[in-house]
Design a protein around this motif. Structure first.
Motif, short mmCIF file in Angstrom:
data_model
loop_
_atom_site.label_atom_id
_atom_site.label_comp_id
_atom_site.label_asym_id
_atom_site.label_seq_id
_atom_site.Cartn_x
_atom_site.Cartn_y
_atom_site.Cartn_z
N MET A 98 86.29 19.46 31.22
CA MET A 98 85.92 20.86 31.36
C MET A 98 85.82 21.47 29.97
SD MET A 98 87.82 23.68 33.63
CE MET A 98 87.10 25.28 33.76
N PRO A 99 84.74 22.19 29.69
CA PRO A 99 84.55 22.79 28.36
C PRO A 99 85.63 23.83 28.04
CG PRO A 99 82.60 23.10 29.75
CD PRO A 99 83.63 22.45 30.59
N ILE A 100 85.84 24.02 26.76
CA ILE A 100 86.85 24.97 26.31
C ILE A 100 86.17 26.29 25.93
CG2 ILE A 100 86.84 24.24 23.89
CD1 ILE A 100 89.97 25.11 25.81
N ALA A 101 86.66 27.40 26.44
CA ALA A 101 86.11 28.72 26.13
C ALA A 101 86.73 29.21 24.82
CB ALA A 101 86.40 29.69 27.26
N LEU A 102 85.93 29.92 24.04
CA LEU A 102 86.42 30.45 22.77
C LEU A 102 87.60 31.38 22.99
CD1 LEU A 102 86.17 30.69 19.72
CD2 LEU A 102 84.55 32.55 20.08
N ALA A 103 87.57 32.20 24.04
CA ALA A 103 88.66 33.13 24.30
C ALA A 103 89.99 32.39 24.52
CB ALA A 103 88.33 34.00 25.51
N ASP A 104 89.95 31.26 25.22
CA ASP A 104 91.17 30.47 25.45
C ASP A 104 91.70 29.91 24.13
OD1 ASP A 104 90.88 30.95 28.16
OD2 ASP A 104 89.93 29.01 28.56
N LEU A 105 90.79 29.45 23.30
CA LEU A 105 91.17 28.90 22.00
C LEU A 105 91.77 29.99 21.11
CD1 LEU A 105 91.19 26.40 20.21
CD2 LEU A 105 88.84 26.91 19.57
N GLU A 106 91.12 31.15 21.06
CA GLU A 106 91.64 32.28 20.27
C GLU A 106 93.04 32.66 20.72
OE1 GLU A 106 87.42 34.63 19.49
OE2 GLU A 106 88.69 35.20 21.17
N GLN A 107 93.21 32.78 22.02
CA GLN A 107 94.50 33.18 22.56
C GLN A 107 95.57 32.13 22.24
OE1 GLN A 107 94.52 33.99 26.75
NE2 GLN A 107 96.70 34.40 26.80
N GLY A 108 95.26 30.86 22.43
CA GLY A 108 96.21 29.80 22.15
C GLY A 108 96.64 29.77 20.69
N VAL A 109 95.69 29.90 19.79
CA VAL A 109 96.01 29.87 18.35
C VAL A 109 96.86 31.08 17.97
CG1 VAL A 109 95.03 30.03 16.03
CG2 VAL A 109 94.04 28.46 17.69
N MET A 110 96.45 32.27 18.41
CA MET A 110 97.20 33.48 18.06
C MET A 110 98.62 33.45 18.63
SD MET A 110 95.63 35.39 15.97
CE MET A 110 94.64 34.15 15.18
N GLU A 111 98.79 32.95 19.85
CA GLU A 111 100.13 32.85 20.43
C GLU A 111 101.01 31.91 19.61
OE1 GLU A 111 99.67 31.63 24.50
OE2 GLU A 111 99.00 33.63 25.14
N ARG A 112 100.46 30.79 19.20
CA ARG A 112 101.23 29.81 18.40
C ARG A 112 101.58 30.38 17.03
NH1 ARG A 112 101.10 24.44 20.87
NH2 ARG A 112 100.92 25.07 23.03
N LEU A 113 100.61 31.07 16.40
CA LEU A 113 100.88 31.62 15.07
C LEU A 113 101.91 32.74 15.13
CD1 LEU A 113 97.32 31.74 13.46
CD2 LEU A 113 99.18 30.13 12.98
N ARG A 114 101.77 33.65 16.09
CA ARG A 114 102.69 34.79 16.19
C ARG A 114 104.11 34.34 16.51
NH1 ARG A 114 99.74 39.95 16.42
NH2 ARG A 114 101.81 40.82 16.59
N ALA A 115 104.27 33.18 17.12
CA ALA A 115 105.60 32.66 17.45
C ALA A 115 106.31 32.08 16.22
CB ALA A 115 105.49 31.59 18.53
N GLN A 116 105.58 31.87 15.13
CA GLN A 116 106.16 31.27 13.93
C GLN A 116 106.87 32.33 13.08
OE1 GLN A 116 106.06 27.93 13.47
NE2 GLN A 116 105.13 28.04 15.50
N PRO A 117 108.07 32.01 12.58
CA PRO A 117 108.80 32.96 11.73
C PRO A 117 108.01 33.37 10.48
CG PRO A 117 110.20 31.10 12.32
CD PRO A 117 108.82 30.79 12.83
N ALA A 118 107.16 32.48 9.98
CA ALA A 118 106.38 32.79 8.77
C ALA A 118 105.44 33.97 8.99
CB ALA A 118 105.57 31.57 8.35
N PHE A 119 105.05 34.24 10.23
CA PHE A 119 104.12 35.33 10.53
C PHE A 119 104.77 36.49 11.24
CE2 PHE A 119 101.43 31.48 10.29
CZ PHE A 119 100.72 31.84 9.15
#
Length: 168
Positions: A1-22
């Motif tokens: 199944m193809p990946i939607a840009l919105a899903d990718l954006e959300q996944g990356v931002m969630e992972r980054l925001r969870a990091q103490p560095a950010f």
């Protein structure tokens, strides 16, 4: 199944925001986190490339630091170096290995995400990459003295502008 840009954006931002560095960084649009350190600005951005289409996304994770620089340039200076009165220092994440200066398919900084498994594979390494590569890079360029540099105009631009004579 193809990946939607919105899903990718959300996944990356969630992972980054969870990091103490950010922690405390502000969201800028759907794909960028940034913060100001006095006159200095730092950011991390998910970049989507023109080669993307419905069944695959070509993306990279770029980092930048910028500072005010109002110098007049005798020739065209690329927007990735100087834009709207600010100089930029940029790098791109090569997953699992570090940062590179150019986002190319050959440098493996540009990823082709075709499905949810590709996305999950990349996102699973992101926390380690933030800790090992991104956080130290931002730490290194936290002051104006460290972040600033003198851009050297390539000689071919000076020759094209008639400022420097061609070598015979």
């Amino acid at each position: 199944m193809p990946i939607a840009l919105a899903d990718l954006e959300q996944g990356v931002m969630e992972r980054l925001r969870a990091q103490p560095a950010f922690a405390g960084w502000k969201k800028k649009g759907k794909r960028c986190l940034w913060r100001a350190c006095g006159e200095l600005q730092q950011g991390v951005e998910l970049i989507r490339y023109k080669g993307s289409f419905d069944n695959a996304q070509h993306v990279s994770l770029g980092v930048y630091v910028s500072f005010p620089y109002e110098k007049e340039w005798p020739v065209y200076v690329p927007a990735e170096v100087w834009n709207k009165g600010r100089m930029y220092r940029r790098a791109y994440l090569k997953p699992g290995e570090g940062l590179v200066q150019e986002p190319t398919l050959g440098s493996v900084a540009v990823l082709k995400i075709s499905d949810a498994q590709d996305m999950e594979d990349w996102l699973s390494t992101l926390a380690t990459d933030v800790e090992n590569h991104l956080a130290p890079w931002f730490q290194r360029y936290q002051t104006l003295e460290e972040a600033s540099y003198e851009y050297r105009i390539p000689s071919w631009r000076l020759i094209a502008a008639g400022i420097k004579p061609e070598a015979v």
